[in-house]
Design a protein around this motif. Structure first.
Motif, PDB file in Angstrom:
ATOM      1  N   TRP A 164       0.801  -1.224   0.000  1.00  0.00           N
ATOM      2  CA  TRP A 164       0.000   0.000   0.000  1.00  0.00           C
ATOM      3  C   TRP A 164       0.840   1.284   0.000  1.00  0.00           C
ATOM      4  O   TRP A 164       0.443   2.297   0.553  1.00  0.00           O
ATOM      5  N   ARG A 197      -8.652  -4.428   7.406  1.00  0.00           N
ATOM      6  CA  ARG A 197      -8.511  -3.212   6.587  1.00  0.00           C
ATOM      7  C   ARG A 197      -9.895  -2.675   6.214  1.00  0.00           C
ATOM      8  O   ARG A 197     -10.114  -1.473   6.179  1.00  0.00           O
ATOM      9  N   GLN A 235      -9.714   2.799   9.218  1.00  0.00           N
ATOM     10  CA  GLN A 235      -9.761   4.136   8.616  1.00  0.00           C
ATOM     11  C   GLN A 235      -9.306   4.104   7.155  1.00  0.00           C
ATOM     12  O   GLN A 235      -9.580   5.027   6.397  1.00  0.00           O
ATOM     13  N   ASP A 236      -8.589   3.037   6.747  1.00  0.00           N
ATOM     14  CA  ASP A 236      -8.121   2.887   5.365  1.00  0.00           C
ATOM     15  C   ASP A 236      -9.113   2.127   4.488  1.00  0.00           C
ATOM     16  O   ASP A 236      -8.801   1.777   3.354  1.00  0.00           O
ATOM     17  N   TRP A 253     -13.835   5.198   2.319  1.00  0.00           N
ATOM     18  CA  TRP A 253     -13.357   6.147   1.303  1.00  0.00           C
ATOM     19  C   TRP A 253     -14.485   6.494   0.329  1.00  0.00           C
ATOM     20  O   TRP A 253     -14.712   7.650  -0.001  1.00  0.00           O
TER      21      TRP A 253
END
Length: 181
Positions: free
Chosen positions: A41, A129, A133-134, A139
């Protein structure tokens, strides 16, 4: 229509659509995510990322078997570079609920399969994941409305008057567009 950029928020179906479009029109397929993301990443630094994009476009333009390319992706920092040569922007603008469903479905499928996202990196989805927050789901939730505004503004921007914008707002429209080519 032989230099195309397919844009839209995460999980709108950009990659699937762009691959099908490129195949149907015999164009080269360029996936920005594959050029950006390195293993674990890590993002490719901008100068190198921009070089990768320029090289991919140059290779597509020099390929005698292809008469153009389809760029899959919409990083704002690449717009000046990618939009100066394209002739068409296809915006996949699905309703929030559809995007959310597709985002969750895709994340779950990828977390189970552990299949890498892109051919040039080892990045995979995981349940931890997905809930962090990722999270690509988080998103998409955060950026869906912002992306809609961005592309609505760009469609009206005189700087982009040279481009043909195709705005597809449902899965049915997307399917019909591909079938009518």
């Amino acid at each position: 229509m032989n230099r195309i950029n397919v844009v839209g928020t995460s999980a709108s179906g950009k990659s699937t659509f762009a691959r099908k479009l490129a195949k149907k029109l015999s164009l080269e397929y360029i996936e920005l995510d594959d050029l950006l993301w390195m293993d674990d990443w890590q993002e490719t630094p901008n100068p190198e990322f921009f070089r990768k994009i320029e090289n991919a476009i140059a290779q597509a333009e020099q390929n005698p078997d292809k008469q153009g390319y389809v760029i899959d992706g919409n990083y704002s920092r690449t717009t000046q570079m990618t939009w100066k040569k394209i002739d068409t922007v296809i915006w996949l603008d699905l309703p929030f609920a559809v995007n959310l469903f597709q985002s969750v479905k895709r994340a779950l499928s990828r977390a189970i399969s552990k299949q890498p996202f892109w051919k040039n990196s080892n990045n995979t989805e995981s349940f931890s994941r997905m809930l962090s927050q990722d999270s690509i789901i988080l998103w998409m939730i955060k950026t869906h409305q912002k992306n809609r505004k961005k592309y609505q503004d760009r469609m009206q921007n005189p700087d982009y008057a040279h481009l043909q914008f195709i705005h597809l707002t449902s899965k049915k429209q997307i399917k019909q567009f591909l079938e009518q080519l």
